[in-house]
Write a protein that holds these residues in place. Structure first.
Motif, mmCIF file in Angstrom:
data_model
loop_
_atom_site.group_PDB
_atom_site.id
_atom_site.type_symbol
_atom_site.label_atom_id
_atom_site.label_comp_id
_atom_site.label_asym_id
_atom_site.label_seq_id
_atom_site.Cartn_x
_atom_site.Cartn_y
_atom_site.Cartn_z
ATOM 1 N N SER A 35 -5.523 -5.206 -4.060
ATOM 2 C CA SER A 35 -4.931 -4.246 -4.993
ATOM 3 C C SER A 35 -4.354 -3.101 -4.171
ATOM 4 O O SER A 35 -4.668 -2.944 -2.985
ATOM 5 C CB SER A 35 -5.972 -3.735 -5.999
ATOM 6 N N LEU A 36 -3.493 -2.312 -4.802
ATOM 7 C CA LEU A 36 -2.872 -1.158 -4.145
ATOM 8 C C LEU A 36 -3.197 0.118 -4.897
ATOM 9 O O LEU A 36 -3.331 0.103 -6.124
ATOM 10 C CB LEU A 36 -1.348 -1.290 -4.116
ATOM 11 N N LEU A 37 -3.297 1.189 -4.153
ATOM 12 C CA LEU A 37 -3.439 2.519 -4.724
ATOM 13 C C LEU A 37 -2.278 3.334 -4.166
ATOM 14 O O LEU A 37 -2.038 3.332 -2.958
ATOM 15 C CB LEU A 37 -4.778 3.133 -4.313
ATOM 16 N N TYR A 38 -1.532 3.988 -5.049
ATOM 17 C CA TYR A 38 -0.388 4.810 -4.668
ATOM 18 C C TYR A 38 -0.767 6.269 -4.877
ATOM 19 O O TYR A 38 -1.284 6.631 -5.938
ATOM 20 C CB TYR A 38 0.823 4.457 -5.527
ATOM 21 N N LEU A 39 -0.511 7.094 -3.871
ATOM 22 C CA LEU A 39 -0.808 8.520 -3.967
ATOM 23 C C LEU A 39 0.451 9.314 -3.630
ATOM 24 O O LEU A 39 1.051 9.112 -2.580
ATOM 25 C CB LEU A 39 -1.919 8.895 -2.989
ATOM 26 N N TYR A 40 0.839 10.206 -4.548
ATOM 27 C CA TYR A 40 1.944 11.124 -4.314
ATOM 28 C C TYR A 40 1.357 12.527 -4.277
ATOM 29 O O TYR A 40 0.616 12.924 -5.175
ATOM 30 C CB TYR A 40 3.002 11.040 -5.418
ATOM 31 N N TYR A 41 1.686 13.272 -3.215
ATOM 32 C CA TYR A 41 1.174 14.623 -3.018
ATOM 33 C C TYR A 41 2.300 15.622 -3.281
ATOM 34 O O TYR A 41 3.213 15.771 -2.468
ATOM 35 C CB TYR A 41 0.650 14.790 -1.590
ATOM 36 N N SER A 48 1.559 8.045 -0.034
ATOM 37 C CA SER A 48 0.840 7.109 0.822
ATOM 38 C C SER A 48 0.291 5.974 -0.042
ATOM 39 O O SER A 48 0.291 6.055 -1.273
ATOM 40 C CB SER A 48 -0.288 7.810 1.586
ATOM 41 N N TYR A 49 -0.159 4.946 0.636
ATOM 42 C CA TYR A 49 -0.707 3.771 -0.038
ATOM 43 C C TYR A 49 -2.059 3.411 0.557
ATOM 44 O O TYR A 49 -2.292 3.579 1.749
ATOM 45 C CB TYR A 49 0.221 2.556 0.158
ATOM 46 N N ASP A 50 -2.927 2.910 -0.299
ATOM 47 C CA ASP A 50 -4.190 2.315 0.133
ATOM 48 C C ASP A 50 -4.109 0.843 -0.227
ATOM 49 O O ASP A 50 -3.774 0.497 -1.365
ATOM 50 C CB ASP A 50 -5.393 2.898 -0.622
ATOM 51 N N LEU A 51 -4.406 -0.016 0.727
ATOM 52 C CA LEU A 51 -4.504 -1.444 0.476
ATOM 53 C C LEU A 51 -5.981 -1.771 0.399
ATOM 54 O O LEU A 51 -6.721 -1.541 1.356
ATOM 55 C CB LEU A 51 -3.833 -2.245 1.595
ATOM 56 N N ARG A 52 -6.399 -2.267 -0.747
ATOM 57 C CA ARG A 52 -7.798 -2.636 -0.955
ATOM 58 C C ARG A 52 -7.903 -4.147 -0.922
ATOM 59 O O ARG A 52 -7.183 -4.838 -1.654
ATOM 60 C CB ARG A 52 -8.299 -2.089 -2.281
#
Length: 143
Positions: A35-41, A48-52
């Motif tokens: 799964s992916l997590l997308y973070l916008y600051y 940025s992205y987190d690959l889980r």
């Protein structure tokens, strides 16, 4: 994209202009799902992205290598970024690395606490899953 993308989003949160979006999990095979997590600051106008990665039965210590080999032979070196419960991996790929993975992944090698786990993908399942999740996130991405 060939499929409906909005149905792959699990959650979306906006907090004072910043955004956190999580995709649903896609099963690659009986040994791996992602799964992916997308973070916008908002303050820095960056993302940025987190690959889980879920790899049941595998213990991946903090700092262990996760090497993804694309279909064209490029090796993308990632790390286990947090101390996670057994069976879970968290990596921080760059946007460029994610885009490379969308073109196809032939294999993944995971450094575990005992023997390395190596998996090859003949059917493009990993790359197709990354492509689906990445395109889903792009439907709500800020940048």
């Amino acid at each position: 994209p060939s499929g409906e993308l909005g149905s792959n989003m699990k959650s979306l949160q906006d907090q004072r202009g910043s955004r956190l979006a999580e995709t649903k999990t896609i099963e690659i095979n009986d040994k791996l799902s992602i799964s992916l997590l997308y973070l916008y600051y908002a303050p820095s106008n960056s993302e940025s992205y987190d690959l889980r990665i879920a790899a049941p039965g595998k213990t991946v210590p903090l700092g262990s290598s996760v090497t993804i080999t694309t279909s064209d032979g490029e090796k993308i070196e990632l790390k286990q970024e947090k101390d996670m419960v057994p069976g879970h991996i968290l990596c921080y790929p760059t946007i460029e690395q994610l885009k490379s993975m969308t073109k196809g992944v032939s294999g993944i090698s995971i450094e575990t606490s005992d023997t390395p786990a190596n998996m090859n993908f003949q059917d493009k399942a990993f790359g197709n899953a990354i492509k689906t999740l990445y395109n889903s996130v792009q439907t709500i991405a800020i940048l």
